[in-house]
Scaffold this active site. Sequence first.
Site, PDB file in Angstrom:
ATOM      1  N   ASN A   9      -6.552   7.524  14.864  1.00  7.77           N
ATOM      2  CA  ASN A   9      -5.593   7.790  13.782  1.00  7.77           C
ATOM      3  C   ASN A   9      -6.027   9.049  13.028  1.00  7.77           C
ATOM      4  OD1 ASN A   9      -3.937   7.734  11.529  1.00  7.77           O
ATOM      5  ND2 ASN A   9      -4.892   5.918  10.615  1.00  7.77           N
ATOM      6  N   LYS A  11      -4.444  10.552  10.706  1.00  3.41           N
ATOM      7  CA  LYS A  11      -3.933  10.554   9.313  1.00  3.41           C
ATOM      8  C   LYS A  11      -3.267  11.905   8.993  1.00  3.41           C
ATOM      9  CE  LYS A  11      -7.560   7.307   8.232  1.00  3.41           C
ATOM     10  NZ  LYS A  11      -8.213   6.538   7.215  1.00  3.41           N
ATOM     11  N   HIS A  96      -0.425   0.171   8.165  1.00  8.90           N
ATOM     12  CA  HIS A  96      -1.790   0.643   7.870  1.00  8.90           C
ATOM     13  C   HIS A  96      -2.044   0.443   6.374  1.00  8.90           C
ATOM     14  CE1 HIS A  96      -5.214   3.291   7.198  1.00  8.90           C
ATOM     15  NE2 HIS A  96      -5.449   3.214   8.496  1.00  8.90           N
ATOM     16  N   GLU A  98      -3.302   2.175   4.135  1.00  4.56           N
ATOM     17  CA  GLU A  98      -2.943   3.297   3.243  1.00  4.56           C
ATOM     18  C   GLU A  98      -1.441   3.299   2.971  1.00  4.56           C
ATOM     19  OE1 GLU A  98      -4.886   6.306   5.594  1.00  4.56           O
ATOM     20  OE2 GLU A  98      -6.816   5.402   5.076  1.00  4.56           O
ATOM     21  N   GLU A 168      -8.497  -4.262  10.092  1.00  3.33           N
ATOM     22  CA  GLU A 168      -9.188  -3.164   9.429  1.00  3.33           C
ATOM     23  C   GLU A 168      -9.515  -3.569   7.991  1.00  3.33           C
ATOM     24  OE1 GLU A 168      -8.183   0.868  11.202  1.00  3.33           O
ATOM     25  OE2 GLU A 168      -6.454   0.345  10.009  1.00  3.33           O
ATOM     26  N   GLY A 174     -12.908   4.509   6.063  1.00  3.93           N
ATOM     27  CA  GLY A 174     -13.260   5.812   5.506  1.00  3.93           C
ATOM     28  C   GLY A 174     -14.429   5.752   4.529  1.00  3.93           C
ATOM     29  N   SER A 211     -14.636   2.649   9.846  1.00  6.17           N
ATOM     30  CA  SER A 211     -15.901   3.380  10.026  1.00  6.17           C
ATOM     31  C   SER A 211     -16.563   3.080  11.376  1.00  6.17           C
ATOM     32  CB  SER A 211     -16.857   3.101   8.867  1.00  6.17           C
ATOM     33  OG  SER A 211     -16.290   3.562   7.649  1.00  6.17           O
TER      34      SER A 211
END
Length: 248
Positions: A9, A11, A96, A98, A168, A174, A211
């Site tokens: 991904n 992003k 996702h 985010e 996730e 991240g 991560s």
Amino acid sequence: MRRSLVLGNWKQNTTKSTALELLTDLSKELNDNPTKTELGVIPPALVVQMAVEQCQNSAFEVGVQNVSSTNAGAFTGEVGADMVASMGAKYALVGHSERREYFKESADDLANKIVRCLEHDLLPVYCIGEQLEVRQSGDYLAFIKNQLEEVFSQLQPEQITNLVIAYEPVWAIGTGETASAEQAQEVHAMIRQLVHAKIGTDNITILYGGSCKPSNAKELFSQPDIDGGLIGGASLNAKDFVAIANSF
Ligand code: PEP
């Protein structure tokens, strides 16, 4: 269908030139270190065409980070699953963390996005995972169960069979802090059991994301219910991304 899968991904990263550079690096890296794992890059939507062209001669597929929950119409700024499929992409991320957090996507939106993907032969990758407070409260399994149920309740069993699920934990995305293999396996096993109870088969692909890097991928992927990874930061480096794909 259950198989080994690694998705990258990107992003909101890369421009036309840096995307081309990364795709070229990826092709070279795959030439030098071929992988048996199914591999996909998920770049910004504007790069999809370039990525599809590049992957004609390379061992990867292409996906998108989001699709519209609606069919074609007056929805300015949206990108439909039909458009994405017509460009030759194969996967679409749905939900996702985010997008859930910054764009307030609801369970109804996400169920509709999954249906749109399946209507156009895009493979939806349904992303779930708990925030740090939920992990610390100890209620994370119930939280994740709810994220699955609120979408599964709007889908037919054959639609659920055709999902990829990506676990996730938000606290690991991240942050450099990875879930331990045991923490990830606990959740993956619960997801697989829940899917089995719902549709009578657990033959689906469940990815871990958060991560994940070359140094921890092998341990994560060796867990019985982890089928691969959804990779953020490390997918922006072709060497690291291919090393992760070769960690089974
Ligand atoms: C992600 O955004 O899906 C992700 C897993 O990111 P990272 O690997 O950078 O934690």
